[in-house]
Design a protein around this motif. Structure first.
Motif, PDB file in Angstrom:
ATOM      1  N   LEU A   1      22.863 -32.117  34.111  1.00  0.00           N
ATOM      2  CA  LEU A   1      22.634 -31.715  35.009  1.00  0.00           C
ATOM      3  C   LEU A   1      20.820 -31.500  35.351  1.00  0.00           C
TER       4      LEU A   1
ATOM      5  N   PRO B   1      21.986 -35.036  42.030  1.00  0.00           N
ATOM      6  CA  PRO B   1      22.608 -34.701  42.764  1.00  0.00           C
ATOM      7  C   PRO B   1      24.176 -33.686  42.269  1.00  0.00           C
ATOM      8  N   LEU B   2      23.885 -33.636  41.222  1.00  0.00           N
ATOM      9  CA  LEU B   2      24.813 -32.636  40.403  1.00  0.00           C
ATOM     10  C   LEU B   2      24.704 -31.556  40.543  1.00  0.00           C
ATOM     11  N   ARG B   3      23.332 -31.244  40.533  1.00  0.00           N
ATOM     12  CA  ARG B   3      22.226 -30.365  39.933  1.00  0.00           C
ATOM     13  C   ARG B   3      23.170 -29.667  41.328  1.00  0.00           C
TER      14      ARG B   3
ATOM     15  N   ALA C   1      25.063 -30.125  43.771  1.00  0.00           N
ATOM     16  CA  ALA C   1      26.396 -29.678  44.255  1.00  0.00           C
ATOM     17  C   ALA C   1      27.255 -28.616  42.633  1.00  0.00           C
ATOM     18  N   VAL C   2      26.676 -28.437  41.848  1.00  0.00           N
ATOM     19  CA  VAL C   2      27.415 -27.344  40.831  1.00  0.00           C
ATOM     20  C   VAL C   2      26.832 -26.170  41.328  1.00  0.00           C
ATOM     21  N   ASP C   3      25.361 -25.960  42.384  1.00  0.00           N
ATOM     22  CA  ASP C   3      24.396 -24.788  42.470  1.00  0.00           C
ATOM     23  C   ASP C   3      24.959 -24.032  43.461  1.00  0.00           C
TER      24      ASP C   3
ATOM     25  N   TRP D   1      28.237 -24.604  44.518  1.00  0.00           N
ATOM     26  CA  TRP D   1      29.893 -24.012  43.833  1.00  0.00           C
ATOM     27  C   TRP D   1      29.245 -22.827  43.293  1.00  0.00           C
ATOM     28  N   LEU D   2      28.045 -22.929  42.380  1.00  0.00           N
ATOM     29  CA  LEU D   2      28.093 -21.388  41.753  1.00  0.00           C
ATOM     30  C   LEU D   2      27.101 -20.297  42.787  1.00  0.00           C
ATOM     31  N   ALA D   3      27.093 -20.421  43.807  1.00  0.00           N
ATOM     32  CA  ALA D   3      26.407 -19.501  44.711  1.00  0.00           C
ATOM     33  C   ALA D   3      27.417 -18.987  45.737  1.00  0.00           C
ATOM     34  N   GLY D   4      28.428 -19.869  45.626  1.00  0.00           N
ATOM     35  CA  GLY D   4      29.853 -18.419  45.758  1.00  0.00           C
ATOM     36  C   GLY D   4      30.655 -19.523  46.865  1.00  0.00           C
ATOM     37  N   SER D   5      30.362 -20.906  47.350  1.00  0.00           N
ATOM     38  CA  SER D   5      31.460 -21.135  48.780  1.00  0.00           C
ATOM     39  C   SER D   5      31.777 -19.875  49.830  1.00  0.00           C
TER      40      SER D   5
ATOM     41  N   HIS E   1      37.911 -16.606  50.689  1.00  0.00           N
ATOM     42  CA  HIS E   1      36.853 -16.984  49.435  1.00  0.00           C
ATOM     43  C   HIS E   1      37.243 -17.815  48.063  1.00  0.00           C
TER      44      HIS E   1
ATOM     45  N   ASN F   1      38.410 -21.327  49.046  1.00  0.00           N
ATOM     46  CA  ASN F   1      37.602 -21.911  49.201  1.00  0.00           C
ATOM     47  C   ASN F   1      36.552 -22.884  47.244  1.00  0.00           C
ATOM     48  N   GLN F   2      36.489 -21.800  46.781  1.00  0.00           N
ATOM     49  CA  GLN F   2      36.054 -21.720  45.590  1.00  0.00           C
ATOM     50  C   GLN F   2      37.399 -22.916  44.977  1.00  0.00           C
TER      51      GLN F   2
ATOM     52  N   SER G   1      37.018 -26.820  46.741  1.00  0.00           N
ATOM     53  CA  SER G   1      35.337 -26.864  45.825  1.00  0.00           C
ATOM     54  C   SER G   1      35.636 -27.388  44.694  1.00  0.00           C
TER      55      SER G   1
ATOM     56  N   LEU H   1      34.429 -31.242  43.329  1.00  0.00           N
ATOM     57  CA  LEU H   1      33.384 -31.355  42.095  1.00  0.00           C
ATOM     58  C   LEU H   1      34.142 -31.578  40.611  1.00  0.00           C
TER      59      LEU H   1
ATOM     60  N   PHE I   1      32.768 -35.951  40.111  1.00  0.00           N
ATOM     61  CA  PHE I   1      31.302 -35.585  39.217  1.00  0.00           C
ATOM     62  C   PHE I   1      31.816 -35.618  37.761  1.00  0.00           C
TER      63      PHE I   1
ATOM     64  N   LEU J   1      31.025 -26.203  33.491  1.00  0.00           N
ATOM     65  CA  LEU J   1      31.838 -25.775  34.648  1.00  0.00           C
ATOM     66  C   LEU J   1      31.089 -24.164  33.985  1.00  0.00           C
TER      67      LEU J   1
ATOM     68  N   ALA K   1      27.721 -23.412  32.833  1.00  0.00           N
ATOM     69  CA  ALA K   1      26.354 -23.579  33.971  1.00  0.00           C
ATOM     70  C   ALA K   1      26.961 -22.340  34.297  1.00  0.00           C
TER      71      ALA K   1
ATOM     72  N   ARG L   1      23.665 -19.172  34.785  1.00  0.00           N
ATOM     73  CA  ARG L   1      23.280 -18.127  35.796  1.00  0.00           C
ATOM     74  C   ARG L   1      22.899 -16.359  35.395  1.00  0.00           C
TER      75      ARG L   1
END
Lengths: 115, 115
Positions: A72, A77-79, A81-83, A85-89, B44, B47-48, B51, B55, B59, B66, B69, B73
């Motif tokens: 990561l 760029p991977l970082r 993308a992961v962030d 996705w984790l932020a919730g979409s 929601h 979408n998750q 995406s 991912l 990658f 994941l 990760a 968090r």
DNA sequence: CCAACCTTACCACGACTATGTCAATGTTGC
DNA sequence: GCAACATTGACATAGTCGTGGTAAGGTTGG
């Protein structure tokens, strides 16, 4: 600052020599090599090895998980993308920000699986 | 905004129903439940799911990575410990800053493995 | 009430992780 | 030059991941 060979480094860090070689293959702890091809562990590596044991004991972290965390950090760029996705979409604005890094990393990944 | 049951959600996201249940167990995508106990996927979650596929494809990220990760968090002390380790353990100041969070998370981990 | 869907709980299976051991060979230090 | 170390490579093994299937039973909608 004398550098230690694999057996001594193992004795002083609580790992086995076998695992030290494995940790090198997973790119988690990479010693330099002497002229004869022997692995040489300096203070830096010994500290890494000791704290790596602590990390595992305290938090139950797997080596592969640490390796991913390292990845990561090496691949922004991977970082990103992961962030994202984790932020919730559920953040619609974040979604729109994707395409930039997407294709650049796409090519990198394709090179990797081609090799 | 109609919610979809597992079969339909699978059809629309490219996953199998089996994998949707697995993703719930790994806490990566958690649908709510209807009165009969059926999983219900809203926009929601759809979408998750979509995406998440992207991912992985782009990658080559594993689900367990994941999940880790996500754990980073959710558990700031773990995050701090991993960041510190990755920073190299060649930063002597960082090492001294450890003890604060160490014991607090130590107890948390002990509770986890006791359960 | 019945077909079509869902639920949980199992078994299976290949791939990979984390570890050990052993063999054949090379390097080092005295 | 020899003992004590190292190297790589192979094989072994328990455990987990990702995925599929099946079985026994519950929910829904027309």
């Amino acid at each position: 600052m004398k550098k230690l060979r694999v057996g001594e480094a193992a004795a002083q860090t609580g790992w086995s020599a076998r695992m030290l070689r494995y940790l090198e293959r997973t790119a988690l702890v990479e010693p330099c090599r002497g002229s004869g091809g022997y692995r040489l562990y300096g203070l830096h590596e010994l500290n890494q090895l000791r704290s790596l044991r602590e990390l595992r004991r305290r938090f139950g972290v797997e080596l592969s998980e640490l390796a991913f965390a390292a990845r990561l950090r090496r691949e922004p760029p991977l970082r990103a993308a992961v962030d994202t996705w984790l932020a919730g979409s559920d953040a619609p604005a974040a979604r729109a920000a994707m395409p930039a890094w997407v294709e650049w990393e796409q090519r990198k990944h394709e090179r990797l699986i081609a090799a």
